[in-house]
Structures are given as structure tokens and as C-alpha cells.
Design an enzyme around this catalytic site. Structure first.
Site, PDB file in Angstrom:
ATOM      1  N   SER A 291      71.459  18.504  51.632  1.00 57.57           N
ATOM      2  CA  SER A 291      71.215  17.806  53.061  1.00 57.57           C
ATOM      3  C   SER A 291      71.853  16.560  53.573  1.00 57.57           C
ATOM      4  O   SER A 291      72.999  16.267  53.435  1.00 57.57           O
ATOM      5  CB  SER A 291      69.531  17.392  53.561  1.00 57.57           C
ATOM      6  OG  SER A 291      69.113  17.340  54.170  1.00 57.57           O
ATOM      7  N   ASP A 302      86.122  14.652  54.095  1.00 55.50           N
ATOM      8  CA  ASP A 302      86.812  14.941  54.758  1.00 55.50           C
ATOM      9  C   ASP A 302      87.944  13.441  55.424  1.00 55.50           C
ATOM     10  O   ASP A 302      88.505  13.766  55.256  1.00 55.50           O
ATOM     11  CB  ASP A 302      85.786  15.205  56.380  1.00 55.50           C
ATOM     12  CG  ASP A 302      85.002  16.715  56.157  1.00 55.50           C
ATOM     13  OD1 ASP A 302      85.997  17.408  54.676  1.00 55.50           O
ATOM     14  OD2 ASP A 302      84.793  17.203  56.798  1.00 55.50           O
ATOM     15  N   LYS A 316      72.723  22.593  51.666  1.00 58.56           N
ATOM     16  CA  LYS A 316      71.843  22.893  52.732  1.00 58.56           C
ATOM     17  C   LYS A 316      72.253  22.163  53.898  1.00 58.56           C
ATOM     18  O   LYS A 316      72.192  20.971  54.149  1.00 58.56           O
ATOM     19  CB  LYS A 316      70.076  21.933  52.668  1.00 58.56           C
ATOM     20  CG  LYS A 316      69.500  22.438  53.675  1.00 58.56           C
ATOM     21  CD  LYS A 316      68.105  21.354  52.937  1.00 58.56           C
ATOM     22  CE  LYS A 316      66.708  21.090  54.082  1.00 58.56           C
ATOM     23  NZ  LYS A 316      67.436  20.114  54.934  1.00 58.56           N
TER      24      LYS A 316
END
Length: 547
Positions: A291, A302, A316
Site C-alpha cells: 500500500s 518512477d 495492494k
């Protein structure tokens, strides 16, 4: 010009009116369907409680109805009682009053999982593996509520505990006290230039404590940082964004959420100038990083802001929000899926397209989609958690390891090891190959019933055969298959030796030297931390990975 405006009005107003009409009509239809189903359910519930042949318990019937309804969705959409709402508040704030120990409930007993050093449970002499069987005269075997709640109460109040240790019954008195649960339980210098920060949860203090730790480490000379998110189950989305913001500049997208409910389609940007946008970073993750941990590690990856090391994270990619209900209860609802800056959704299990047995389907590797990182254009993938830039076997959680953890085999072996071995020097401790072979034999001797999915499928088929009276014909084949599976499990344990030994080492070290001792031990010997140090000390390797 006026004619053009009038024509536009003549065209747009009917379209707008039609849009409002269909939206309103859709809402009214949904509202009618909900009202209709509520009315049917209410009438049925009333009829059952008034007319059923045996006495019914209205509360139990309702609890079962709620559980049945939510079980068709996902495991994160849950109904919370008043007590569970209070627990969530405690978890979010990171403070409570109790005995200062991690506990779990198993077979009508409360098990001490980890006493915190110098807290009440530790001061009273309680140790990991102790089985509490009685609290203030209440025998837990007869107690139907959550027995762990009996350990909580007002500060400075005393409770009497009866517990079993290695088969012998003992007693203790424990004085409750206020307990602060730190989001950052440990930080230290890994080398003269590399700081190491453990972020164990994303409560309200996560970003504040993480920044304070980095500030303190930089004052000691740190020019590079290892951020350890292994085992971090997540928490507050806002804190995940704030932690990312420590390393990523202002007004950068950290995550976006998407839902069929328009109001939950949102973007979350960094709000402040980064605390340090240039400091080299290594982020550690494993199969229990979930999460909010995946939002942080995903955004760092990223933006090519740091190197991610360890094993693929949990996967998740769902966001929950609590909604208030009557009588202090709540329902925690999955409201959206979240996406990393490159557009990845890292959700691993598809709860909305289940297999024929009703199990959520895991996204297959061949179905992963490729995405490009924002700055360097590196290829990254969705579908099954965050995949590290550097993967290590010691950080993985294979099905056999997960089964051993679920059935407490590693925990119980560590308890037995503690009472049969003297370890006084932490730095000289090693869990050896001989110890590992002893563990494998111990698991086999104890007959730990950790079932693989294969076993469950065969057991289900055999039960069907029994109902159809075919079991006599296939009994010998079934036993042979069970034997083959048991041999395969033993082989699988040896194949996954690195990850199992890593978990056993951590659990055993923690028994002798508490959690702080474990962190210090890992700084010297843990493979993932050593790899992070290696990467951060090799600037060429670090840059090569990120380009």
C-alpha cells in the site's frame, strides 16, 4: 455573433438538460434499487427472528449477513465495531495504553509475539512465545470477545496474568502505561557516509519522524540514505505522499486514484519543496511492503530518484476510506485504485474476476503491462507489486515461506531455539546450515500442517469423492499423492533456504537482543542492507541502474 451564441445555446442546453436528466434518472434508479433491497432484507430479517423454529440471535444473524455481503467484494472492505474503530484511531495516531508488547490470539490463548524493551511486559519478565491463559481471573478459554482487549486500560493500572512457558504455568503482575508507537523505530549510520532509516508504518507521525531521522543522520555526516520499507504494511496515503516529498520536488505527481465514483478520481501532488532532492537513495522492499510503502517505492522508482532493492512488494493497489455508521461503528470501503506516476497500478489480485473456486486471480507475469519511468524512460511493469531494480533471494516470500509464517513454524522454532541455546555475543551469532537442516527436520517431526494450494485442491477433491462413495477406490492413490506433496514441500524448503534462513535469523536475534539489537545486527550482516551499501558506494553502478 448573437445568432451564433443563440445557435450554441439551442444545441448545448438540450444536451446539458439531457445529461442532467440521465444522470438524475440513473441516480434515482440506483436509489430505488437500494431502497428496494433494504426493504426486502428488513422484512426477511424480521420474519426470521420472529418465526424461526429455534431461538435466534439477532446480532449474530446480522453479523453473518454483513460478513457474507462483504466477502463478495475484497478483503479490505470491512465492517468495524466500536472497538475496532478505536483500534484504527490508535494505529493512526501511534499511541495507546497497554503492556508494551505485540500479541496475537491463537487457540484461546494470547501469545506474546514481541515484548518491547523496558516496557511493562518486558519489565514483568514476559518473553516472546509466552501463552497468556488468564487475565485478572478471566480464563481466556471461556472468553468469547477479543481477549487482547483485556490487556489495555488506564495508565498505571495493574493486571494479573497467568501464562504458560515451555509447558509450565507461571504468573505475573503487569502495570499498564502509555505506549508511543514510533513510525521510525530505528535509524543509524550504516557507514561513515550512509544513513539507514527504518520506516515501519505510515501513521500520522511517519513523514515527520522520517525527516527528523534524516536530519539527524546528515548531522552525523550522512550524504546518502537507505530507506527501509520491508515489512511496512502501509497506512495513510497522505503520509506516503509526504514521505515521497522529502526526496521529490514540489508539484510532482506521486499517485492518482481512479474509481467509478467521480469524487474519488484524484491526483496527489507533492506540496512542498523537497527536503533533499539530490541525496542518493536506496529503498528496501519485500513481499510484506504494501500500500503506502508501494506508493513511496513506486514514486521513487518512477522518477528515477533512487534504487529499489529487495523483492517484489505485496501488490495492494487499492485505497480504503472509513465511512461512519450508527452506534459508533464504521465501514471501511475500498473506494479506488491507485496508480504510480508512470501510470502503473500495482494491484496483484483481481477480486472482481475470480476463478471457479471463488478465489481472487493473481495477475500473470505474461499479462503485465510495460510503462516508462518519468525521467530516464526505463521500463517498469504493473500487475504484481513494485519490482525492485535489484532482486535478492533473501528478501523474497515464496508460497512455502508464507505458509510457514502463517502456521507460526518460524516463530515457534525460534522460541524452542531460545530455550535450548545460549547466545551472549550478537556479532558472533550465525544461523548455520546445520541449524537450517535441524529446522527442516523439526518441521517434519512436529507435523506442521502448512497446506499448499495444491494440497487444498486435492483435499477438496477427496472430500467430494467421499460424498460420492468413491474414496475406497482412490484412497491409496490419494495417500501416495500426499506423500509426494510432503516430499516436494521438504525439497521446496531447501530450495528456498536463503529467504527462510533470513527470517529465522531475524526472529532468533530478536529473542536475545530485542528489536534494536536486530536492527544493529542487520546493519552488519543483512544481505539487502549490504547490497544497498554496495550500490550507494559505487556511484557508477548507481547511475547506471537509473539510466
Amino acid at each position: 455573433m448573437k445568432g451564433t451564441i443563440n445557435i450554441k445555446r439551442q444545441i448545448l442546453l438540450p444536451i446539458l438538460g439531457a445529461s442532467i436528466f440521465f444522470t438524475t434518472a440513473s441516480f434515482q434508479n440506483d436509489f430505488f434499487e437500494i431502497a428496494k433491497q433494504i426493504e426486502i432484507f428488513t422484512e426477511m430479517y424480521k420474519q426470521l427472528n420472529m418465526n424461526y423454529v429455534d431461538e435466534t440471535n439477532p446480532a449474530d444473524l446480522m453479523d453473518n449477513a454483513i460478513e457474507g455481503m462483504l466477502s463478495e467484494l475484497d478483503p479490505y472492505t470491512k465492517y468495524w465495531t466500536e472497538q475496532e474503530v478505536e483500534k484504527s484511531i490508535i494505529n493512526r495516531r501511534g499511541a495507546y495504553t497497554g503492556i508494551g508488547a505485540v500479541v496475537s490470539t491463537r487457540d484461546d490463548k494470547v501469545i506474546i509475539v514481541e515484548p518491547w524493551k523496558d516496557h511493562p511486559a518486558d519489565v514483568a519478565g514476559l518473553k516472546a512465545g509466552d501463552e497468556i491463559i488468564e487475565i485478572d481471573g478471566i480464563k481466556l478459554a471461556d472468553y468469547k470477545e477479543n481477549a487482547g482487549d483485556l490487556l489495555k486500560g488506564s495508565a498505571d493500572t495493574e493486571i494479573s496474568i497467568v501464562y504458560k512457558r515451555q509447558g509450565k504455568e507461571k504468573s505475573a503482575k503487569v502495570k499498564r502505561q502509555a505506549v508511543e508507537v514510533n513510525a521510525v523505530p530505528f535509524y543509524e549510520m550504516a557507514t561513515p557516509e550512509i544513513g539507514y532509516v527504518v520506516l515501519s508504518k505510515f501513521n500520522e507521525k511517519a513523514s515527520r519522524e522520517t525527516k527528523a531521522a534524516i536530519v539527524a543522520l546528515k548531522e552525523k555526516g550522512a550524504t546518502k540514505i537507505i530507506l527501509d520499507l520491508r515489512g511496512n504494511p502501509g497506512g495513510l496515503l497522505s503520509e506516503a505522499v509526504a514521505v515521497s516529498n522529502l526526496f521529490i520536488e514540489k508539484d510532482k505527481l506521486i499517485t492518482s486514484t481512479q474509481s467509478v465514483v467521480e469524487q474519488y478520481n484524484k491526483t496527489y501532488l507533492t506540496k512542498r519543496p523537497a527536503y533533499d532532492p539530490d541525496i542518493p537513495v536506496a529503498v528496501l522492499i519485500n513481499g510484506r511492503s504494501a500500500s503506502a510503502s508501494e506508493i513511496v517505492s513506486g514514486s521513487i522508482q518512477d522518477y528515477d530518484r533512487g534504487v529499489v532493492i529487495g523483492a517484489r512488494s505485496f501488490g495492494k493497489g487499492l485505497v480504503q476510506r472509513p465511512k461512519p455508521l450508527s452506534y459508533g461503528t464504521q465501514v471501511k470501503i475500498t473506494i479506488s485504485r491507485y496508480y504510480t506516476p508512470s501510470g502503473r497500478c500495482i494491484q496483484a489480485l483481481d477480486y472482481w474476476n475470480r476463478d471457479e473456486d471463488g478465489n481472487a486471480v493473481r495477475t500473470k507475469k505474461e499479462d503485465y503491462n510495460a510503462f516508462k519511468t518519468v525521467n530516464s524512460g526505463r521500463t517498469v511493469y504493473d500487475g504484481g507489486g513494485v519490482q525492485p531494480d535489484i532482486e535478492l533471494a533473501s528478501a523474497a516470500y515464496s508460497p512455502i515461506t508464507t505458509a510457514l509464517l502463517k502456521d507460526n513454524a518460524i516463530f515457534d522454532y525460534a522460541t524452542e531455539y531460545y530455550y535450548n541455546h545460549q547466545v551472549t555475543d550478537m556479532d558472533s551469532f550465525r544461523f548455520t546450515d546445520t541449524d537450517f537442516n535441524d529446522f527442516v527436520n523439526w518441521v517434519e517431526k512436529k507435523g506442521f500442517d502448512f497446506n499448499t494450494e495444491t494440497e487444498s485442491a486435492f483435499a477438496k477433491a477427496f472430500k467430494t469423492a467421499e460424498k460420492e462413495e468413491l474414496d475406497d477406490d482412490i484412497n491409496s492413490s490419494y495417500k501416495a499423492m500426499q506423500e509426494a506433496i510432503n516430499n516436494a514441500k521438504k525439497k521446496d524448503m531447501k530450495d528456498k533456504k536463503a529467504e527462510i534462513m533470513s527470517l529465522l535469523t531475524d526472529e532468533i536475534v530478536k529473542r536475545y537482543f530485542y528489536r534494536d539489537g536486530l536492527y544493529n545486527y542487520q546493519l552488519k550482516f543483512n544481505p539487502e542492507i549490504l547490497e544497498a551499501v554496495n550500490v550507494l558506494e559505487d556511484q557508477n553502478k548507481y547511475n547506471r541502474i537509473l539510466k
